[in-house]
Design a protein around this motif. Structure first.
Motif, PDB file in Angstrom:
ATOM      1  N   ILE A 151      15.329  74.173 -19.007  1.00 36.43           N
ATOM      2  CA  ILE A 151      16.770  74.372 -19.181  1.00 36.43           C
ATOM      3  C   ILE A 151      17.450  72.997 -19.308  1.00 36.43           C
ATOM      4  O   ILE A 151      16.882  71.962 -18.953  1.00 36.43           O
ATOM      5  N   GLU A 152      18.667  73.026 -19.809  1.00 38.21           N
ATOM      6  CA  GLU A 152      19.400  71.776 -19.970  1.00 38.21           C
ATOM      7  C   GLU A 152      20.280  71.582 -18.742  1.00 38.21           C
ATOM      8  O   GLU A 152      21.056  72.469 -18.375  1.00 38.21           O
ATOM      9  N   GLY A 153      20.130  70.429 -18.080  1.00 40.92           N
ATOM     10  CA  GLY A 153      20.895  70.133 -16.879  1.00 40.92           C
ATOM     11  C   GLY A 153      22.327  69.734 -17.217  1.00 40.92           C
ATOM     12  O   GLY A 153      22.700  69.654 -18.396  1.00 40.92           O
ATOM     13  N   PRO A 154      23.116  69.458 -16.177  1.00 42.82           N
ATOM     14  CA  PRO A 154      24.536  69.171 -16.385  1.00 42.82           C
ATOM     15  C   PRO A 154      24.796  67.935 -17.266  1.00 42.82           C
ATOM     16  O   PRO A 154      25.753  67.921 -18.026  1.00 42.82           O
ATOM     17  N   ARG A 155      23.919  66.899 -17.204  1.00 43.83           N
ATOM     18  CA  ARG A 155      24.172  65.736 -18.046  1.00 43.83           C
ATOM     19  C   ARG A 155      23.233  65.709 -19.249  1.00 43.83           C
ATOM     20  O   ARG A 155      22.868  64.665 -19.735  1.00 43.83           O
ATOM     21  N   GLY A 156      22.842  66.887 -19.688  1.00 41.15           N
ATOM     22  CA  GLY A 156      22.028  66.961 -20.904  1.00 41.15           C
ATOM     23  C   GLY A 156      20.552  66.697 -20.665  1.00 41.15           C
ATOM     24  O   GLY A 156      19.767  66.639 -21.608  1.00 41.15           O
ATOM     25  N   ARG A 157      20.193  66.567 -19.372  1.00 44.70           N
ATOM     26  CA  ARG A 157      18.784  66.323 -19.107  1.00 44.70           C
ATOM     27  C   ARG A 157      18.004  67.629 -19.168  1.00 44.70           C
ATOM     28  O   ARG A 157      18.474  68.666 -18.729  1.00 44.70           O
ATOM     29  N   LYS A 158      16.790  67.546 -19.700  1.00 44.91           N
ATOM     30  CA  LYS A 158      15.938  68.739 -19.730  1.00 44.91           C
ATOM     31  C   LYS A 158      15.267  68.892 -18.367  1.00 44.91           C
ATOM     32  O   LYS A 158      14.654  67.960 -17.854  1.00 44.91           O
ATOM     33  N   ILE A 159      15.390  70.052 -17.776  1.00 42.22           N
ATOM     34  CA  ILE A 159      14.767  70.291 -16.477  1.00 42.22           C
ATOM     35  C   ILE A 159      13.809  71.466 -16.626  1.00 42.22           C
ATOM     36  O   ILE A 159      14.148  72.483 -17.245  1.00 42.22           O
ATOM     37  N   ARG A 160      12.617  71.328 -16.049  1.00 44.53           N
ATOM     38  CA  ARG A 160      11.691  72.481 -16.024  1.00 44.53           C
ATOM     39  C   ARG A 160      11.845  73.153 -14.682  1.00 44.53           C
ATOM     40  O   ARG A 160      11.825  72.489 -13.642  1.00 44.53           O
ATOM     41  N   MET A 161      12.036  74.449 -14.692  1.00 42.42           N
ATOM     42  CA  MET A 161      12.138  75.167 -13.427  1.00 42.42           C
ATOM     43  C   MET A 161      11.519  76.550 -13.553  1.00 42.42           C
ATOM     44  O   MET A 161      11.301  77.051 -14.648  1.00 42.42           O
ATOM     45  N   LYS A 162      11.217  77.112 -12.394  1.00 48.63           N
ATOM     46  CA  LYS A 162      10.629  78.449 -12.401  1.00 48.63           C
ATOM     47  C   LYS A 162      11.724  79.485 -12.568  1.00 48.63           C
ATOM     48  O   LYS A 162      12.821  79.326 -12.026  1.00 48.63           O
ATOM     49  N   ALA A 163      11.403  80.542 -13.313  1.00 49.42           N
ATOM     50  CA  ALA A 163      12.386  81.601 -13.506  1.00 49.42           C
ATOM     51  C   ALA A 163      11.666  82.941 -13.587  1.00 49.42           C
ATOM     52  O   ALA A 163      10.492  83.016 -13.954  1.00 49.42           O
ATOM     53  N   ILE A 164      12.372  83.985 -13.221  1.00 50.17           N
ATOM     54  CA  ILE A 164      11.804  85.335 -13.284  1.00 50.17           C
ATOM     55  C   ILE A 164      11.817  85.821 -14.735  1.00 50.17           C
ATOM     56  O   ILE A 164      12.836  85.727 -15.437  1.00 50.17           O
ATOM     57  N   GLU A 165      10.667  86.296 -15.181  1.00 45.97           N
ATOM     58  CA  GLU A 165      10.590  86.914 -16.512  1.00 45.97           C
ATOM     59  C   GLU A 165       9.826  88.229 -16.372  1.00 45.97           C
ATOM     60  O   GLU A 165       9.273  88.537 -15.310  1.00 45.97           O
ATOM     61  N   PHE A 166       9.747  88.973 -17.480  1.00 47.92           N
ATOM     62  CA  PHE A 166       9.045  90.260 -17.451  1.00 47.92           C
ATOM     63  C   PHE A 166       7.900  90.247 -18.444  1.00 47.92           C
ATOM     64  O   PHE A 166       8.014  89.676 -19.536  1.00 47.92           O
ATOM     65  N   ASP A 167       6.827  90.860 -18.046  1.00 46.88           N
ATOM     66  CA  ASP A 167       5.701  91.013 -18.966  1.00 46.88           C
ATOM     67  C   ASP A 167       5.890  92.358 -19.681  1.00 46.88           C
ATOM     68  O   ASP A 167       5.508  93.409 -19.174  1.00 46.88           O
ATOM     69  N   TYR A 168       6.497  92.279 -20.851  1.00 43.68           N
ATOM     70  CA  TYR A 168       6.865  93.523 -21.539  1.00 43.68           C
ATOM     71  C   TYR A 168       5.655  94.288 -22.076  1.00 43.68           C
ATOM     72  O   TYR A 168       5.780  95.423 -22.522  1.00 43.68           O
ATOM     73  N   ASN A 169       4.466  93.659 -22.052  1.00 40.55           N
ATOM     74  CA  ASN A 169       3.274  94.414 -22.473  1.00 40.55           C
ATOM     75  C   ASN A 169       2.942  95.514 -21.483  1.00 40.55           C
ATOM     76  O   ASN A 169       2.318  96.506 -21.838  1.00 40.55           O
ATOM     77  N   TYR A 170       3.316  95.297 -20.223  1.00 37.79           N
ATOM     78  CA  TYR A 170       2.919  96.260 -19.193  1.00 37.79           C
ATOM     79  C   TYR A 170       4.087  96.902 -18.467  1.00 37.79           C
ATOM     80  O   TYR A 170       3.894  97.853 -17.718  1.00 37.79           O
ATOM     81  N   CYS A 171       5.318  96.366 -18.652  1.00 40.58           N
ATOM     82  CA  CYS A 171       6.483  96.956 -17.985  1.00 40.58           C
ATOM     83  C   CYS A 171       6.737  98.340 -18.551  1.00 40.58           C
ATOM     84  O   CYS A 171       6.902  98.514 -19.753  1.00 40.58           O
ATOM     85  N   LYS A 172       6.753  99.355 -17.663  1.00 44.27           N
ATOM     86  CA  LYS A 172       6.973 100.728 -18.110  1.00 44.27           C
ATOM     87  C   LYS A 172       8.439 101.108 -18.078  1.00 44.27           C
ATOM     88  O   LYS A 172       8.785 102.254 -18.369  1.00 44.27           O
ATOM     89  N   GLY A 173       9.295 100.174 -17.656  1.00 48.93           N
ATOM     90  CA  GLY A 173      10.734 100.447 -17.696  1.00 48.93           C
ATOM     91  C   GLY A 173      11.198 101.374 -16.602  1.00 48.93           C
ATOM     92  O   GLY A 173      12.158 102.119 -16.777  1.00 48.93           O
ATOM     93  N   CYS A 174      10.556 101.325 -15.428  1.00 46.09           N
ATOM     94  CA  CYS A 174      10.923 102.262 -14.355  1.00 46.09           C
ATOM     95  C   CYS A 174      12.277 101.910 -13.741  1.00 46.09           C
ATOM     96  O   CYS A 174      12.939 102.771 -13.165  1.00 46.09           O
ATOM     97  N   GLY A 175      12.677 100.622 -13.832  1.00 47.79           N
ATOM     98  CA  GLY A 175      13.998 100.244 -13.345  1.00 47.79           C
ATOM     99  C   GLY A 175      14.062  99.915 -11.872  1.00 47.79           C
ATOM    100  O   GLY A 175      15.146  99.676 -11.333  1.00 47.79           O
ATOM    101  N   ILE A 176      12.909  99.889 -11.173  1.00 49.19           N
ATOM    102  CA  ILE A 176      12.922  99.575  -9.740  1.00 49.19           C
ATOM    103  C   ILE A 176      13.459  98.163  -9.517  1.00 49.19           C
ATOM    104  O   ILE A 176      14.237  97.908  -8.600  1.00 49.19           O
ATOM    105  N   CYS A 177      13.079  97.222 -10.406  1.00 47.77           N
ATOM    106  CA  CYS A 177      13.524  95.831 -10.247  1.00 47.77           C
ATOM    107  C   CYS A 177      15.056  95.752 -10.282  1.00 47.77           C
ATOM    108  O   CYS A 177      15.678  95.056  -9.464  1.00 47.77           O
ATOM    109  N   ALA A 178      15.668  96.490 -11.209  1.00 51.19           N
ATOM    110  CA  ALA A 178      17.126  96.465 -11.312  1.00 51.19           C
ATOM    111  C   ALA A 178      17.754  97.086 -10.065  1.00 51.19           C
ATOM    112  O   ALA A 178      18.775  96.620  -9.571  1.00 51.19           O
ATOM    113  N   ASP A 179      17.093  98.123  -9.538  1.00 49.04           N
ATOM    114  CA  ASP A 179      17.609  98.789  -8.343  1.00 49.04           C
ATOM    115  C   ASP A 179      17.594  97.870  -7.127  1.00 49.04           C
ATOM    116  O   ASP A 179      18.515  97.896  -6.314  1.00 49.04           O
TER     117      ASP A 179
END
Lengths: 312, 401
Positions: free
Chosen positions: A271-299
């Motif tokens: 991501i781009e930091g406040p002064r334009g610096r590139k920062i690598r950080m961990k973020a939550i993503e979804f593996d759409y190959n296996y996500c069945k869309g049950c919606g528990i995560c949103a709940d």
């Protein structure tokens, strides 16, 4: 008159019930009909195929439908894997698709200009009337609209006979689909043309990625040696997909903890930091190959960072 | 045809003659075959087998896991599980017990497990009848098990040993049932010869462990779902294995003869040369049948007899060869094929094999007693034309046809 139809869907979408409802209603209207479902692994989300044949004359052959007059597709993500069935539709026949996509886009996906294309958002209709993801009532309505039978009143009676509950809700969904389904006529029909494909009796899609071999080559005692279920992607089952707003995510990982399919993953994200610096950080993503869309995560998300968004 | 006892000079193994009931002979044979897991539920008339095996395990003569199950369903389940782990297994049952384990019987076939099961045959209730006829084992014919029907304690003893060798042969890998008459063999004390050195039995039938089994070093799932695209192909392997097992059964029987001095063949003929009438039957009553044949021969009737020994796989070619020239084939069945084309199960199969009508006779149902005179009189009726083929006749039924 004999109309042969094939209905393609996933376990839990009510495909078998849909064919039972239509057959039930057609019989009330004085037709002869057989709804002939093909059962596989009894599992929500697994592909399911059902045949429905309607005739003015009595018949007793349970012939597998090879070149249907009508193909009903419960889920636009099934168009690709079940292309063989769409190809098998008779020229001048009907392809009915449940999708939120625009009719032109569906036409491109289906890729046939010699059939009637019927497009409706059965999920949206079902959710509003029945409060469930069961597109069968609306698809029955769309079927009745393009075929001219069975009568809507008979479909209502069929819901009464078949379900015995939620009749008015289901019937309202059927009626709305009957009134709103979009029908795109074929550009040209060559009445002498043969269908481009055939639904063969071995084109069952329950088998998985195996090579069909003769009895002498099959593993002794039906033994199954270690392999992987990685090819069995279950992402195709989704109706809604989770989408995350990273600005709201506090990385509590409750979604990761609750996901029944290991489909919540932590990915490195730049991501781009406040002064334009590139920062690598961990973020939550979804593996759409296996996500069945049950919606528990949103709940379970405490900050509302995850939303479920319509996908089909 | 190697129905006769071989000449003593060919015998290799030192043996001693002892007296045992059929049940105890079977238990002894099982002990000598060293099964690693035994799970059985006692039922008349096989109870002494189960009791004796429990004693062997308890007193240390046999190093096996003995599972005192609560039912026959569990007995078959336990030996299926143990066999799937690679263990040599044994169970035994009869009658209602077989009925109770029935749903597991085809599973043993589909999993290709070399389970050996004894059966002191007994009829089915109701009314409750603990006595011997072949109703139980005959109801196993469609399942894919190898089925031996034996005549004596000696033959039951020998056949158990052969059964392990056949079942575990990598060309076979199928379960085997060794049946013998409830009471008329199971509880009859008879002389039999057994090897002095039990090791001889293990040398003849070593545990092969060649079947598909659960193994932590080579993981495998067995008994997984067989969808319509796969089921038939997998079962067809068992069909072909059963068909091919006939060669293995013959081979093993011949080799058994060379080592132990006794072999029996797939079916046992008696005085069939130039016979115009043959009495076909199975089990312990064959001794009576042979006496009736001798009497008929003495009176100028060219009679012979045949005892069915292996009925699954069905030795079609051999039976055609042995009975092809015989004018009148009288089949004495010891179980009722209710409502069938003929009322005896083996009569139906012989008629299909010989492609001509046979005499359909029922006897010993519910262990109704029979003697040589009754068999002789029945055969004479067929010989004189008082009985006709394809009609049902009975020997010993009051008021019966």
């Amino acid at each position: 008159m004999r109309i042969e139809t094939v209905w393609l869907g996933r376990g839990g979408q009510g495909i078998v019930t849909a064919t039972y409802i239509i057959a039930n209603a057609a019989i009330l209207d004085g037709f002869y009909a057989m709804a002939n479902p093909e059962f596989g692994a009894e599992r929500r989300g697994a592909p399911v195929k059902a045949f429905l044949t309607i005739s003015k004359e009595p018949f007793d052959d349970q012939e597998p439908v090879k070149t249907p007059d009508v193909v009903v597709v419960f889920d636009d993500k099934l168009i690709e894997p079940m292309r063989f069935a769409i190809d098998a539709a008779k020229p001048g026949g009907y392809v009915i698709v449940n999708t939120a996509k625009k009719p032109e886009e569906v036409k491109r996906l289906v890729g046939r200009n010699d059939v009637y294309l019927v497009v409706l958002d059965a999920i949206d209709i079902a959710r509003r009337h029945v409060k469930l993801d069961v597109p069968n009532g609306p698809l029955a309505g769309a079927f009745a609209k393009v075929m001219g039978f069975p009568r809507l009143e008979s479909i209502r009676q069929a819901f009464e006979n078949q379900l015995g509950k939620a009749v008015e809700e289901n019937f309202a969904a059927t009626k709305e689909a009957y009134e709103t389904a979009v029908v795109i006529p074929p550009e040209r029909v060559d009445p002498t043309a043969k269908p481009r494909g055939i639904i063969s009796t071995t084109s069952a899609f329950l088998t998985g990625p195996y090579e069909l071999v003769g009895w002498a080559e099959v593993n002794k005692a039906g033994a199954v040696y270690p392999g992987t279920s990685l090819p069995y992607t279950t992402g195709g089952w989704r109706i809604d997909k989770p989408v995350i707003d990273h600005s709201k995510c506090i990385m509590c990982r409750k979604c990761w903890l609750y996901c029944p399919d290991d489909a919540v993953i932590e990915a490195w994200k730049e991501i781009e930091g406040p002064r334009g610096r590139k920062i690598r950080m961990k973020a939550i993503e979804f593996d759409y190959n296996y996500c069945k869309g049950c919606g528990i995560c949103a709940d379970v998300c405490p900050t509302g960072a995850i939303q479920m968004v319509r996908e089909i | 045809m190697t129905a006769q006892v071989l000449a003593p000079k060919e015998r290799k193994v030192a043996q001693r003659r002892i007296a045992l009931t059929g049940n105890h002979a079977v238990a002894l044979a099982v002990k000598m075959c060293r099964p690693e897991v035994i799970a059985a539920y006692p039922i008349t008339p096989q109870t002494p087998v189960v009791e004796r095996l429990a004693e062997y395990v308890n007193n240390g003569e046999l190093d096996a896991e003995y599972i005192p199950v609560e039912s026959e369903h569990s007995a078959m389940s336990a030996v299926i599980g143990a066999s799937a782990m690679g263990a040599r297994t044994f169970t035994e049952t009869a009658s209602q017990g077989l009925g109770h384990m029935y749903e597991n019987l085809p599973i043993a076939v589909g999993l290709r497990l070399p389970i050996v099961m004894g059966m002191a045959v007994r009829t089915y209730s109701a009314p409750i009848n603990v006595w011997g006829d072949y109703s139980d084992v005959m109801s196993m014919r469609e399942l894919g098990w190898i089925i031996y029907l034996t005549q004596t304690a000696q033959e039951a003893f020998d056949t158990v040993i052969q059964a392990y060798r056949v079942a575990e042969d990598s060309r076979v890998h199928l379960p085997v049932v060794v049946a013998y008459d409830g009471f008329w063999t199971s509880h009859v004390l008879q002389p039999l010869e057994v090897p002095e050195d039990e090791e001889e039995v293990m040398r003849f039938a070593p545990i092969t462990r060649s079947w598909v089994k659960l193994d932590v070093d080579r993981p495998v799932s067995i008994g997984a779902v067989g969808t319509p695209e796969w089921y038939w192909e997998i079962r067809w392997q068992a069909v072909e294995a059963l068909r091919g097992s006939i060669k293995v059964i013959e081979e093993v029987d011949e080799e058994f003869g060379k080592v132990f001095g006794r072999s029996y063949g797939l079916a046992v003929p008696y005085r069939l040369e130039n016979a115009e009438l043959a009495i076909v039957t199975y089990g312990s009553i064959f001794g009576l049948v042979k006496k009736a044949v001798d009497r008929l021969r003495a009176e100028g009737v060219r009679a012979g007899a045949l005892r069915l020994r292996v009925i699954r796989p069905w030795p079609r070619d051999l039976l055609r060869k042995l009975l092809g020239h015989v004018d009148k084939v009288v089949v004495i069945d010891r179980a009722i094929n209710h409502g069938g084309p003929l009322y005896g199960p083996m009569a139906v199969e012989l008629e299909a094999t010989l492609a001509r009508p046979v005499y359909n006779v029922l006897a010993t149902v519910g262990m109704r007693a029979i003697d040589t005179d009754m068999i002789y009189e029945g055969a004479l009726k067929a010989y004189r034309g008082q009985w006709v083929p394809d009609e049902v006749y009975t020997i010993g039924l009051r008021g019966g046809p």
